[in-house]
Write an enzyme that holds these catalytic residues in place. Structure first.
Site, PDB file in Angstrom:
ATOM      1  N   GLN A  48       0.824  -1.199   0.000  1.00  0.00           N
ATOM      2  CA  GLN A  48       0.000   0.000   0.000  1.00  0.00           C
ATOM      3  C   GLN A  48       0.869   1.264   0.000  1.00  0.00           C
ATOM      4  O   GLN A  48       2.061   1.219   0.302  1.00  0.00           O
ATOM      5  CB  GLN A  48      -0.911   0.005   1.235  1.00  0.00           C
ATOM      6  CG  GLN A  48      -0.163  -0.124   2.552  1.00  0.00           C
ATOM      7  CD  GLN A  48      -1.026  -0.704   3.657  1.00  0.00           C
ATOM      8  OE1 GLN A  48      -2.257  -0.681   3.589  1.00  0.00           O
ATOM      9  NE2 GLN A  48      -0.397  -1.215   4.698  1.00  0.00           N
ATOM     10  N   TYR A  78     -10.306   5.127  19.375  1.00  0.00           N
ATOM     11  CA  TYR A  78     -10.317   3.833  18.690  1.00  0.00           C
ATOM     12  C   TYR A  78      -9.463   2.809  19.425  1.00  0.00           C
ATOM     13  O   TYR A  78      -9.928   1.715  19.765  1.00  0.00           O
ATOM     14  CB  TYR A  78      -9.814   4.005  17.253  1.00  0.00           C
ATOM     15  CG  TYR A  78      -9.737   2.709  16.480  1.00  0.00           C
ATOM     16  CD1 TYR A  78     -10.869   2.180  15.869  1.00  0.00           C
ATOM     17  CD2 TYR A  78      -8.538   2.006  16.366  1.00  0.00           C
ATOM     18  CE1 TYR A  78     -10.805   0.990  15.158  1.00  0.00           C
ATOM     19  CE2 TYR A  78      -8.465   0.819  15.659  1.00  0.00           C
ATOM     20  CZ  TYR A  78      -9.595   0.316  15.060  1.00  0.00           C
ATOM     21  OH  TYR A  78      -9.528  -0.872  14.371  1.00  0.00           O
ATOM     22  N   GLN A  79      -8.211   3.151  19.685  1.00  0.00           N
ATOM     23  CA  GLN A  79      -7.277   2.182  20.281  1.00  0.00           C
ATOM     24  C   GLN A  79      -7.755   1.701  21.647  1.00  0.00           C
ATOM     25  O   GLN A  79      -7.691   0.496  21.951  1.00  0.00           O
ATOM     26  CB  GLN A  79      -5.885   2.819  20.444  1.00  0.00           C
ATOM     27  CG  GLN A  79      -5.382   3.615  19.244  1.00  0.00           C
ATOM     28  CD  GLN A  79      -4.720   2.762  18.184  1.00  0.00           C
ATOM     29  OE1 GLN A  79      -4.975   1.562  18.100  1.00  0.00           O
ATOM     30  NE2 GLN A  79      -3.880   3.372  17.373  1.00  0.00           N
ATOM     31  N   ASP A 154       1.226 -12.436   7.070  1.00  0.00           N
ATOM     32  CA  ASP A 154      -0.209 -12.469   6.816  1.00  0.00           C
ATOM     33  C   ASP A 154      -0.952 -13.046   8.018  1.00  0.00           C
ATOM     34  O   ASP A 154      -0.669 -14.170   8.454  1.00  0.00           O
ATOM     35  CB  ASP A 154      -0.459 -13.313   5.564  1.00  0.00           C
ATOM     36  CG  ASP A 154      -1.933 -13.492   5.270  1.00  0.00           C
ATOM     37  OD1 ASP A 154      -2.687 -12.521   5.438  1.00  0.00           O
ATOM     38  OD2 ASP A 154      -2.334 -14.596   4.880  1.00  0.00           O
ATOM     39  N   GLY A 155      -1.904 -12.289   8.549  1.00  0.00           N
ATOM     40  CA  GLY A 155      -2.641 -12.722   9.727  1.00  0.00           C
ATOM     41  C   GLY A 155      -3.478 -13.960   9.492  1.00  0.00           C
ATOM     42  O   GLY A 155      -3.645 -14.785  10.392  1.00  0.00           O
ATOM     43  N   ASP A 173      -7.382  -5.490  14.404  1.00  0.00           N
ATOM     44  CA  ASP A 173      -7.316  -4.064  14.087  1.00  0.00           C
ATOM     45  C   ASP A 173      -7.025  -3.918  12.603  1.00  0.00           C
ATOM     46  O   ASP A 173      -5.899  -3.680  12.192  1.00  0.00           O
ATOM     47  CB  ASP A 173      -6.222  -3.405  14.939  1.00  0.00           C
ATOM     48  CG  ASP A 173      -6.064  -1.927  14.651  1.00  0.00           C
ATOM     49  OD1 ASP A 173      -6.953  -1.355  13.983  1.00  0.00           O
ATOM     50  OD2 ASP A 173      -5.054  -1.338  15.083  1.00  0.00           O
ATOM     51  N   SER A 174      -8.062  -4.069  11.806  1.00  0.00           N
ATOM     52  CA  SER A 174      -7.887  -4.088  10.352  1.00  0.00           C
ATOM     53  C   SER A 174      -8.292  -2.759   9.738  1.00  0.00           C
ATOM     54  O   SER A 174      -9.047  -1.980  10.332  1.00  0.00           O
ATOM     55  CB  SER A 174      -8.733  -5.204   9.736  1.00  0.00           C
ATOM     56  OG  SER A 174     -10.102  -4.922   9.917  1.00  0.00           O
ATOM     57  N   ASP A 176     -10.097  -1.055   6.130  1.00  0.00           N
ATOM     58  CA  ASP A 176     -11.388  -1.356   5.509  1.00  0.00           C
ATOM     59  C   ASP A 176     -11.305  -2.573   4.581  1.00  0.00           C
ATOM     60  O   ASP A 176     -10.224  -2.941   4.127  1.00  0.00           O
ATOM     61  CB  ASP A 176     -11.879  -0.129   4.732  1.00  0.00           C
ATOM     62  CG  ASP A 176     -12.171   1.044   5.651  1.00  0.00           C
ATOM     63  OD1 ASP A 176     -12.899   0.844   6.630  1.00  0.00           O
ATOM     64  OD2 ASP A 176     -11.661   2.152   5.392  1.00  0.00           O
ATOM     65  N   TYR A 242     -12.712   9.568  11.229  1.00  0.00           N
ATOM     66  CA  TYR A 242     -13.145   8.406  10.458  1.00  0.00           C
ATOM     67  C   TYR A 242     -14.420   8.766   9.693  1.00  0.00           C
ATOM     68  O   TYR A 242     -15.202   9.610  10.152  1.00  0.00           O
ATOM     69  CB  TYR A 242     -13.397   7.208  11.367  1.00  0.00           C
ATOM     70  CG  TYR A 242     -12.139   6.505  11.846  1.00  0.00           C
ATOM     71  CD1 TYR A 242     -10.878   6.901  11.422  1.00  0.00           C
ATOM     72  CD2 TYR A 242     -12.221   5.440  12.736  1.00  0.00           C
ATOM     73  CE1 TYR A 242      -9.735   6.262  11.863  1.00  0.00           C
ATOM     74  CE2 TYR A 242     -11.074   4.787  13.188  1.00  0.00           C
ATOM     75  CZ  TYR A 242      -9.838   5.210  12.745  1.00  0.00           C
ATOM     76  OH  TYR A 242      -8.702   4.574  13.181  1.00  0.00           O
TER      77      TYR A 242
END
Length: 308
Positions: A48, A78-79, A154-155, A173-174, A176, A242
């Site tokens: 990205q 958020y966190q 990769d999770g 915690d992804s 979109d 957000y």
């Protein structure tokens, strides 16, 4: 993630005039803008586009593929919520897995819990980790905890190799559901999460906005009700930068000891020992924990209809 990130020239032009505008097919017809004081970093990882800029009102801002991930001003909302909603709902969590969360903010919050003995994090993009450590040290401080073990990869693949019943809690915690995070919203992933959790274990995953994504939320709720045989709940919080100003979380538990997510039994705000190294909580408290499960009627109808 935003499709615009694949067109680097178009993406950069959106911040040259002095304003960053977040445009995405996930929220068509609208955009949120922040005034840019200075661009601090621009890079392209294997996954990205990564940008950090200094805004005039929200401090430094981390952007991935054209979508704001955090700002210094409101990241706490958020966190703190994605972490303490699940961990304060179970007694003495010991083993915690974080999927995503490369900025380190969730690690910072998990490390407030003295009962936790092991914190694994699996983040696919090392550039996000490095950039966060450089520009957001108060967020990335979570990496300094000796209980943390970092897995860059990769999770989805990581979870497949986790022994059954390993974790008390999994926090997803992804970004979109476009691009590298797409699989983290699909049924096979949730099945892997459930398998990795111990009886009565909990998962909390980022679950989009009730104002913009009820169709996505409806699918997530439906999948989770099929997979998690304990409790399935939706909570939300306010994050000004957000899209629509809110973000939600799916909170689910596996079969075993009952979990009442709406009434915290392990209140982190009653213990101030963690504030010496992590600073005081800025957003989360036990009252807002319970209140976060109160839904507006339009969302409540959709989410509760999936329970039938």
């Amino acid at each position: 993630m935003e499709e615009q990130g694949n067109n680097e020239s178009a993406y950069i032009s959106s911040i040259l005039p002095g304003w960053f505008s977040e445009i995405s097919p996930l929220w068509p017809g609208e955009a949120h803008s922040l005034k840019v004081e200075k661009i601090l970093f621009q890079g392209k990882s294997d996954y990205q586009n990564v940008v950090v800029f200094q805004s005039s009102t929200y401090g430094k801002v981390l952007v991935l593929d054209g979508v704001i991930q955090l700002t210094e001003r409101d990241e706490c909302a958020y966190q703190e919520m994605i972490t303490h909603l699940p961990l304060c709902s179970i007694p003495n969590p010991k083993k915690v897995l974080v999927i995503g969360g490369g900025d380190g903010g969730v690690l910072r919050e998990v490390s407030r819990h003295s009962s936790v003995e092991q914190i694994d994090i699996c983040e696919i993009d090392k550039m996000v980790i490095d950039v966060s450590k450089q520009f957001f040290p108060n967020v990335a401080i979570g990496y300094e905890d000796p209980r943390v073990k970092l897995h860059v990869g990769d999770g989805v693949a990581f979870l497949k190799n986790v022994p059954e019943g390993t974790y008390d809690a999994v926090i997803v915690d992804s970004s979109d559901p476009i691009g590298p995070a797409q699989e983290l919203f699909e049924k096979p992933f949730f099945e892997s999460v459930a398998r990795a959790l111990c009886p009565g274990g909990v998962v909390c995953t980022q679950a989009e906005s009730i104002w913009l994504h009820m169709h996505i939320i409806e699918d997530i709720v439906s999948n989770c009700r099929q997979i998690f045989k304990g409790s399935v709940n939706y909570a939300w919080t306010t994050v000004p930068t957000y899209p629509s100003g809110v973000i939600g979380f799916m909170l689910c538990s596996t079969e075993g000891p009952a979990v009442d997510f709406k009434n915290p039994i392990n209140p982190i705000d009653a213990d101030d020992s963690h504030t010496k190294t992590r600073g005081p909580l800025k957003f989360y408290n036990s009252e807002i924990h319970s209140a976060s499960f109160c839904l507006p009627s339009f969302a409540k109808r959709v989410i509760e209809s999936n329970a039938k």
